[in-house]
Design a protein around this motif. Structure first.
Motif, mmCIF file in Angstrom:
data_model
loop_
_atom_site.group_PDB
_atom_site.id
_atom_site.type_symbol
_atom_site.label_atom_id
_atom_site.label_comp_id
_atom_site.label_asym_id
_atom_site.label_seq_id
_atom_site.Cartn_x
_atom_site.Cartn_y
_atom_site.Cartn_z
ATOM 1 N N LEU A 1 0.821 -1.211 0.000
ATOM 2 C CA LEU A 1 0.000 0.000 0.000
ATOM 3 C C LEU A 1 0.856 1.262 0.000
ATOM 4 O O LEU A 1 0.509 2.257 -0.638
ATOM 5 C CB LEU A 1 -0.942 -0.005 1.205
ATOM 6 N N ASP A 2 2.003 1.225 0.682
ATOM 7 C CA ASP A 2 2.879 2.401 0.742
ATOM 8 C C ASP A 2 3.343 2.845 -0.648
ATOM 9 O O ASP A 2 3.469 4.031 -0.921
ATOM 10 C CB ASP A 2 4.101 2.135 1.618
ATOM 11 N N HIS A 3 3.607 1.872 -1.512
ATOM 12 C CA HIS A 3 4.085 2.182 -2.856
ATOM 13 C C HIS A 3 2.999 2.016 -3.919
ATOM 14 O O HIS A 3 3.287 2.071 -5.115
ATOM 15 C CB HIS A 3 5.301 1.317 -3.202
ATOM 16 N N GLN A 4 1.754 1.764 -3.466
ATOM 17 C CA GLN A 4 0.607 1.652 -4.380
ATOM 18 C C GLN A 4 0.822 0.588 -5.460
ATOM 19 O O GLN A 4 0.645 0.852 -6.662
ATOM 20 C CB GLN A 4 0.335 3.013 -5.045
ATOM 21 N N ARG A 5 1.191 -0.605 -5.012
ATOM 22 C CA ARG A 5 1.494 -1.646 -6.000
ATOM 23 C C ARG A 5 1.356 -3.035 -5.393
ATOM 24 O O ARG A 5 1.342 -3.222 -4.175
ATOM 25 C CB ARG A 5 2.915 -1.475 -6.521
ATOM 26 N N LEU A 6 1.308 -4.016 -6.290
ATOM 27 C CA LEU A 6 1.501 -5.409 -5.936
ATOM 28 C C LEU A 6 2.917 -5.740 -6.387
ATOM 29 O O LEU A 6 3.255 -5.547 -7.557
ATOM 30 C CB LEU A 6 0.527 -6.323 -6.688
ATOM 31 N N ALA A 7 3.734 -6.198 -5.480
ATOM 32 C CA ALA A 7 5.091 -6.600 -5.832
ATOM 33 C C ALA A 7 5.111 -8.122 -5.855
ATOM 34 O O ALA A 7 4.468 -8.759 -5.024
ATOM 35 C CB ALA A 7 6.086 -6.073 -4.806
ATOM 36 N N TYR A 8 5.805 -8.698 -6.810
ATOM 37 C CA TYR A 8 5.884 -10.154 -6.826
ATOM 38 C C TYR A 8 7.327 -10.625 -6.943
ATOM 39 O O TYR A 8 8.172 -9.971 -7.557
ATOM 40 C CB TYR A 8 4.972 -10.793 -7.874
ATOM 41 N N TYR A 9 7.550 -11.745 -6.277
ATOM 42 C CA TYR A 9 8.893 -12.290 -6.095
ATOM 43 C C TYR A 9 8.968 -13.715 -6.598
ATOM 44 O O TYR A 9 7.967 -14.432 -6.633
ATOM 45 C CB TYR A 9 9.261 -12.263 -4.600
ATOM 46 N N THR A 10 10.186 -14.132 -6.949
ATOM 47 C CA THR A 10 10.393 -15.505 -7.402
ATOM 48 C C THR A 10 10.619 -16.453 -6.231
ATOM 49 O O THR A 10 10.471 -17.649 -6.379
ATOM 50 C CB THR A 10 11.600 -15.592 -8.359
ATOM 51 N N GLU A 11 10.956 -15.902 -5.078
ATOM 52 C CA GLU A 11 11.224 -16.722 -3.894
ATOM 53 C C GLU A 11 10.395 -16.239 -2.715
ATOM 54 O O GLU A 11 10.082 -15.051 -2.597
ATOM 55 C CB GLU A 11 12.709 -16.659 -3.523
ATOM 56 N N LEU A 12 10.088 -17.127 -1.820
ATOM 57 C CA LEU A 12 9.293 -16.813 -0.642
ATOM 58 C C LEU A 12 9.989 -15.823 0.280
ATOM 59 O O LEU A 12 9.343 -15.021 0.948
ATOM 60 C CB LEU A 12 8.966 -18.108 0.118
ATOM 61 N N ASP A 13 11.313 -15.821 0.287
ATOM 62 C CA ASP A 13 12.061 -14.954 1.198
ATOM 63 C C ASP A 13 12.115 -13.487 0.736
ATOM 64 O O ASP A 13 12.728 -12.645 1.380
ATOM 65 C CB ASP A 13 13.471 -15.481 1.426
ATOM 66 N N GLU A 14 11.469 -13.168 -0.374
ATOM 67 C CA GLU A 14 11.335 -11.798 -0.876
ATOM 68 C C GLU A 14 12.667 -11.119 -1.175
ATOM 69 O O GLU A 14 12.816 -9.911 -1.023
ATOM 70 C CB GLU A 14 10.528 -10.935 0.095
ATOM 71 N N LYS A 15 13.640 -11.859 -1.618
ATOM 72 C CA LYS A 15 14.938 -11.262 -1.920
ATOM 73 C C LYS A 15 15.073 -10.842 -3.384
ATOM 74 O O LYS A 15 15.809 -9.916 -3.690
ATOM 75 C CB LYS A 15 16.065 -12.230 -1.562
#
Length: 98
Positions: free
Chosen positions: A16-30
Motif C-alpha cells: 500500500l505504501d508504494h501503491q502496487r503489488l510486488a511479486y517475487y520468485t522466492e518466498l524470502d522476498e529477496k
C-alpha cells in the motif's frame, strides 16, 4: 486469445505504501520479479471462462488486467481468492479517486 506456456510460482506482496503489488520468485522476498501498480489496473475478475486452460487450480484462478498485460493468478483457496480480489479492487478504486 492469450496462451500460457507454463505456470511459475510467484509470491505477491500487497504494498500500500508504494501503491502496487510486488511479486517475487522466492518466498524470502529477496529477488523482486516485478510490480503491478494500482494505477495501471483496469479490471480484476474471476476467470469464469477458464481462459487460463493450463492453470493448476482452474476454479481458483482470477485475472488482473493492466494496460499492458493480463496476469492470471491462482489462489490456494476460494477464501484467499476472494480476499485478494477484494483487496486489489478496493486499492484500485481508492487510487482512482485521487
Amino acid at each position: 486469445m492469450w496462451r500460457l506456456w507454463t505456470w511459475r510460482r510467484r509470491w505477491f506482496i500487497f504494498d500500500l505504501d508504494h501503491q502496487r503489488l510486488a511479486y517475487y520468485t522466492e518466498l524470502d522476498e529477496k529477488k523482486l520479479k516485478g510490480v503491478i501498480y494500482f494505477q495501471a489496473i483496469e479490471e480484476v475478475y474471476y476467470d469464469h471462462l477458464r481462459t487460463a486452460t493450463t492453470s493448476p487450480r482452474p476454479s481458483l484462478t482470477f485475472c488482473v488486467k493492466t494496460y499492458e498485460r493480463l496476469f492470471f493468478l491462482a489462489a490456494h483457496s476460494a477464501e484467499a481468492m476472494r480476499i485478494w480480489m477484494d483487496v486489489i479492487v478496493t486499492a484500485t478504486d481508492e487510487h482512482s479517486r485521487y
